[in-house]
Design a protein around this motif. Structure first.
Motif, PDB file in Angstrom:
ATOM      1  N   HIS B 124     129.106 -21.742  63.895  1.00  0.00           N
ATOM      2  CA  HIS B 124     130.431 -21.132  63.830  1.00  0.00           C
ATOM      3  C   HIS B 124     131.319 -21.752  62.751  1.00  0.00           C
ATOM      4  O   HIS B 124     132.380 -21.199  62.420  1.00  0.00           O
ATOM      5  CB  HIS B 124     131.112 -21.153  65.200  1.00  0.00           C
ATOM      6  N   ASP B 151     136.801 -23.052  70.203  1.00  0.00           N
ATOM      7  CA  ASP B 151     136.592 -23.520  68.820  1.00  0.00           C
ATOM      8  C   ASP B 151     137.924 -23.868  68.166  1.00  0.00           C
ATOM      9  O   ASP B 151     138.163 -23.571  66.988  1.00  0.00           O
ATOM     10  CB  ASP B 151     135.842 -22.465  67.989  1.00  0.00           C
ATOM     11  N   ASN B 162     131.428 -26.786  63.910  1.00  0.00           N
ATOM     12  CA  ASN B 162     131.339 -25.501  64.607  1.00  0.00           C
ATOM     13  C   ASN B 162     132.268 -25.438  65.818  1.00  0.00           C
ATOM     14  O   ASN B 162     132.329 -24.407  66.482  1.00  0.00           O
ATOM     15  CB  ASN B 162     129.890 -25.200  65.019  1.00  0.00           C
ATOM     16  N   ASP B 239     130.106 -15.015  68.484  1.00  0.00           N
ATOM     17  CA  ASP B 239     129.331 -16.214  68.818  1.00  0.00           C
ATOM     18  C   ASP B 239     128.420 -15.806  69.974  1.00  0.00           C
ATOM     19  O   ASP B 239     128.889 -15.461  71.059  1.00  0.00           O
ATOM     20  CB  ASP B 239     130.289 -17.331  69.237  1.00  0.00           C
TER      21      ASP B 239
HETATM   22 CA   LIG Z   1     131.970 -20.686  68.665  1.00  0.00          CA
END
Ligand SMILES: [Ca+2]
Ligand SMILES: [Ca+2]
Ligand SMILES: [Ca+2]
Ligand SMILES: [Ca+2]
Ligand SMILES: [Ca+2]
Ligand SMILES: [Ca+2]
Ligand SMILES: [Ca+2]
Ligand SMILES: [Ca+2]
Ligand SMILES: [Ca+2]
Ligand SMILES: [Ca+2]
Ligand SMILES: [Ca+2]
Ligand SMILES: [Ca+2]
Lengths: 314, 314, 314, 314, 314, 314
Positions: B124, B151, B162, B239
């Motif tokens: 990510h 995140d 990430n 994700d």
């Molecule tokens: Ca993520």
């Protein structure tokens, strides 16, 4: 625990006549230390290919518990060693991780001048900062490297990776090429440019064919003899991919035509016995792709064999 | 090949009535491009935990060949798309890799103003440079993020990983918190400090419990509606760990209690149909730990479903 | 450690905004304890089929570190709990292992009268001694059992195994049949003789078909209501094979047609909230045959969900 | 065995209150037979992709032993069935194998006119000879096919494969298109040419989207009703890849967005109960790529559920 | 690509000093060709047991990228070779596949009279058509076969399978028995009828016991010497199951007591050097059951070793 | 079966020139028996570590079908043997299981005085009751044990486990220490207390280093010679973990530095030929953790090799 005798935070059966080798590891808690010191170096992000070698320190420690402390060959128990723990790495700044390795190794080696360190990688990138600190702390030193690969790649294409540690050391003047003995270098696993680089810098190169034909002990005797002409001590770097893939299936770069378990055990015994061997690293084991932790088991066995030789030193 | 009709560099059986979806990918070779563009972003070294997400672009492409181009639901074939290839990453300099992503995405998006990019991560961490370039090239934009996690972690402890992409975007002023809709956020998968951070910055948070109770389509309708009040276009970041581990067993951070395949398919169809959705990334698939590439298969199916919706746009 | 800041015996990255749920476990060291207590019961040799359920306590603890302490649903962090460690089992004398379980559970429950124990099996054979000690220490109690199977097998054919715990309790007069509610009993997973036995003893049996049709929460409300008419407290026994094999692939006796993750999470929340639920065991997870510890992850998530409900109790 | 009571050629523990479903299978030894007959059809070399579906008959039989004979839902034990064994295939002559299937099925169905056959594939290529023999022996019949795919591919490109059985039957005039109901057909899993072919021939096509929206039982009721307008009996062909990959991970052509276990169980119950259902095949399970035989377990459970419905027929 | 320097359709890091051996393969595009030619023969449906050997050509090619072009033993780089691609097989008509192999091999060998072909199977059934075409195109030839098995089975029971290629050649008069040298034949891996057949036809049989006692090089020298008395050239057929299962775990018919990696490497070097060796096939690798592609890695290494010997020919 | 020639309850292809070694096993049905007798002893609950060795008897039998009956080395087929089946174990009462083993072995050995038993464990705990019955039935006997471990652990800590069989025999006076020859004992796999115990009791200990240096055949000749000075017959106990982990990856206690396949084959041949060898057990294979049943394949090959030697006895 009085009244609750069966409760334990360490699961499992204990047999009074067996000491699991994992029990040899006593956590370092500041203060003095001597003898053997274990230091985990869980760094594998510098690897050229995908690598979970950062899992290896914990896995090798765990596999120590698959062995006992007793060398029947010597009728002798291995003595306790100091476990310094693992070096915490930075998540995204790989050069900071390298700095942490160098600084921590320096700290340990300078404080504990009697400690013979066993570094558990991690990928081979860790050898550059480790040897640098080792040499600065302990003085003139050469390297015996077990490896299918030279690890003498150029530093421009990908930076300081697991393909470059010995090039870094040579280019920075930390290591003279002639003080590097590479054992087990394999066909179709290197580039001519890097073999040439090694030759130009005087690196001693023993291929697997040499190992087959000459024998591992004869080569090691030669290497030690040569190194001690010009240096005072030897740092051994064991890249587990020097093994044939049948014996070490958990290295990132497995392949056929390498060493077998017996050769490695004999080599580790010899180096353990050799008084001038003053440091050891074991690198390039990826427990995430291994079968039943075979490769970490082999590493643990190699460490114990080294220690059994070490205990015979005067 | 005249005279040697059975020789081929592409192995395998061809059926005249079936077009494998992998055939949709036409390699970009300089020059104009429009429609959908596929860009591989094989970076996973910034991951907090061990991740082989860098293998995902190739695996997802390969899994495209497990599907056909035909949507029976629409009685329609998916149209060809432009495959820009993968962005080559630096081996050891992660910030240079981030720079390469940002620069390459900018280059594509600025040159090919009609391209709707589908970015295949990678972890990510890639969303931060991708969205930055997207917004700079294309203008005001919001994000719909499918994720078990916020995140929104701090940038001091581990750098831009990430776990931090949306924090980075907010802190750099690239994204306003209120232009971020997070869907599928899961219990025991985040820290209160980061939920608080999100709330303080106006991030819209829909937990899995919300998804169960409200329904994925209702949530998406709300999110799109809200976003389009203030922005002109939507970047979707998927994700894959938003899925329950039974449906996406190949994410680094698997866990129970997430979305099922039907929910994802419905979501991707809706977003494909939504004209203001102008970019998509799919991240956090680690083919090295998956079972039979299930998670990459799901990703390929999700892409095709998105494309089927896209083709219904006016 | 002064001067060597990166050395640690706990490997890995720490983020200031995240507390891993594994940190909730504080080792018990004699003395007082209250709240939730975790006790590992690593016994699986009584299993009828091959079982590595003895590995589960350590694996579930480890999987706690795949989660955080934060319930976003409640905007609340889970509070620390006491980890009493594991009960050491005898290698070959299974009845002695059962005795150790009974004696240790009794010791904990009698000393720490406020502790709500969470027992981590092990196979289902552990529930017989655990419930016996629980009832003797705490008084009148009934059981809610999640299971594909009755576990009411006869004791002659194979002795006290993982197929017999509730039969043992009934036959010894520790439990009245009517105080046992079995949820999730599955077709083609039991013998008529044992269903008949259950019915004859007044056991409340809810099949998976009942769960599908009635809903898990309605069934639980009924079960709790019925149990509290005649008992003061409820012991919950969660045999993970109540789950569909897609969601819990690591049970010895997997099969299709069971509960999904959402159902389990809702159930655990409800039971956590219910003040009269005073004990929980989780059994029949074999980490040696699981995929990516999915089943232990689910168990860890179930425990955290239970704890989140528990914290809402007055 | 007098004097050696513990010796047995069938390993394992026996519980007097449990009958394993594997015990239902009694080997046919010439002579009369009625009721349900099991016939293994271990052919998978005609598969377009690599398939070990030839292992499935033995694996499904073995997985019968993971279940019992008792349907708690009906408070009834499943009755014994006749196991005719497997059809031996030719190593290299696939058309001879097809001939052997056709000839053997004809032999059984003609001799044993009361037998309701359950054929265990093998890949889907076996349905063409099986249905042909079935119709010739038993008269006018239609098919309900569970499948992600039409299996209506042309016969020129690869011959009679697992992609062509229903095309073969239609082209040979064995089956009218309108007597074929395909359930669970999935997006991006077929070619437009073949959907068109199906429509042109009057095949009834229910996509997974239809299953989600209409419900499996409603669709089945419609299909049975339609079929019985024009035919006397129904042959059910269950291609296990109609399932979502999470529930049947061991099919050669897995993918997301299919049926879940509950849907299949309900469908098999309904079809078992339906008096006009007179044959069943289960195909496309490859035990060599499955996880813990999950897909064969599901098949065994599906068979038992079908049998439980069958026993309720008048 | 101007302006987008990091985009590439070949993922991955490039090091200027290393050439991956995969780069040696240049796709043949009509026109002249000489030197070494690689031809994939992905046929494994004729196998007696389940075999995914049809995956091997692509896997071996991929594993070439795990090696470099550089033979440190010779200080020499391997020269590029022509990759003719794979022969497309028929899905269901195995005899047509055999015809395609024969016709394609003939086409290549007749057009390109200087090409030394390396055929990548596939199972051992491919050797019959390959050798037939080879002999017809190139003249009098004998065979050195590495194998645990004779592959001299009768043709009635299962047709032309992977157990029959050398029987086929002898019976058709393509090969005289005395021009066949079988090396590594193993105990309990053959039938007396076929050993007798071999002896009656003058086949030279060297068992693994012979290899252990006499040494692989001595046997090869004898075999070459004998063959060249009566033929002009030698076709080498390497069935990888000649290896001990520890070294080649990915063959369909693995077993203990075979050759180790060193023996194979020495053999391939010797045969590469031998000017009269004019063709090589490598068969019986099933990548679908291998561990980390070990067996394909070994095959790739064997090919490179053969090439290194070949380059030393005058 | 007349009219249905292709139906069979034994799936698979039959070749007239090959007899699979599995066909050697004829089920014992009361009455006389002589020659070799196979007895399964599926007990592994006494193991100190998790063990599925109870699966080994069935797996080894199955792997017999991976081999043929033909010894090319002897130009001889192996003769049929009597399969007595498996001893049924108690689910929870391990001492009763031991009693069943002892009683059943005694029954067989006393009734069938000419039978040479091959016992398939199970873990090593089975050797204690087996040897006891053997000696009582047949008279004075010594043991040759292949093992990485002494198995001379104390009986207090865990009871009679797989770590204690030889200690049990010595302590009960069934075996004199000097009549026990242990071969392959490995460094770091034992406790000094137990090596000392062995030495004190006159046990002959040959380490792996001895095997490497002296050779397996020389050691065996010595051991047989010594044993026959004082006993009349020899019981061979083969713990498969004497092998290096590369060759027997499926033992519970794998490790590096053991025997290779060739050594084992040579040993089994020698012992098969030795007329005074009158019993054999093979233990400590856990098929649940093996790779492709490699270790059971090795066991099956070892049995066949033993039988080939046995047939050369006068
Ligand atoms: Ca993520
Ligand atoms: Ca290296
Ligand atoms: Ca290396
Ligand atoms: Ca996430
Ligand atoms: Ca249970
Ligand atoms: Ca259960
Ligand atoms: Ca189908
Ligand atoms: Ca299908
Ligand atoms: Ca062969
Ligand atoms: Ca062979
Ligand atoms: Ca032992
Ligand atoms: Ca042992």
């Amino acid at each position: 625990m009085s009244g609750l005798p069966y409760l334990s935070h360490e699961a499992g059966f204990t047999d009074r006549g067996i000491t699991k080798a994992g029990k040899l590891l006593g956590n370092w808690k500041e203060g003095d230390a001597s003898g053997i010191g274990l230091i985990g170096v869980p760094l594998s992000k510098p690897s050229i290919s995908h690598s979970g070698a950062s899992f290896a320190p914990q896995t090798i420690r765990k596999m120590m518990n698959s062995f006992t402390t007793y060398s029947i060959q010597d009728d002798m128990d291995i003595q306790p060693i100091t476990d310094f723990g693992d070096i915490t790495m930075h998540v995204t700044d790989l050069s900071d991780s390298i700095r942490r390795i160098e600084e921590t190794a320096a700290g340990i080696l300078n404080r504990h001048t009697d400690i013979l360190p066993i570094f558990l990688g991690g990928d081979h990138s860790v050898t550059a900062p480790l040897f640098k600190s080792f040499k600065e702390a302990r003085g003139k030193a050469g390297i015996i490297q077990f490896d299918a690969h030279h690890d003498l790649r150029n530093l421009e294409d990908g930076g300081p990776s697991n393909g470059t540690p010995f090039r870094q050391l040579i280019e920075k003047g930390v290591l003279e090429g002639k003080h590097l003995h590479q054992i087990g270098i394999r066909n179709f696993s290197n580039g001519k440019a890097y073999t040439d680089y090694g030759k130009q810098h005087g690196v001693h190169i023993y291929t697997m064919q040499d190992v087959y034909e000459t024998g591992i002990l004869t080569i090691l005797e030669t290497a030690v003899h040569e190194l001690l002409k010009e240096t005072d001590q030897i740092y051994v770097s064991l890249d587990m991919d020097v093994m044939d893939q049948a014996f070490a299936p958990g290295c990132p770069a497995i392949g056929p035509g390498g060493m077998d378990a017996r050769m490695l055990i004999e080599a580790m015994r010899f180096l353990g016995e050799t008084p001038q061997v003053k440091a050891l690293d074991i690198v390039e084991i990826d427990p995430a792709v291994d079968f039943r932790d075979m490769t970490s088991r082999l590493a643990a066995h190699a460490i114990l064999t080294f220690l059994s030789g070490y205990q015979t030193r005067k």
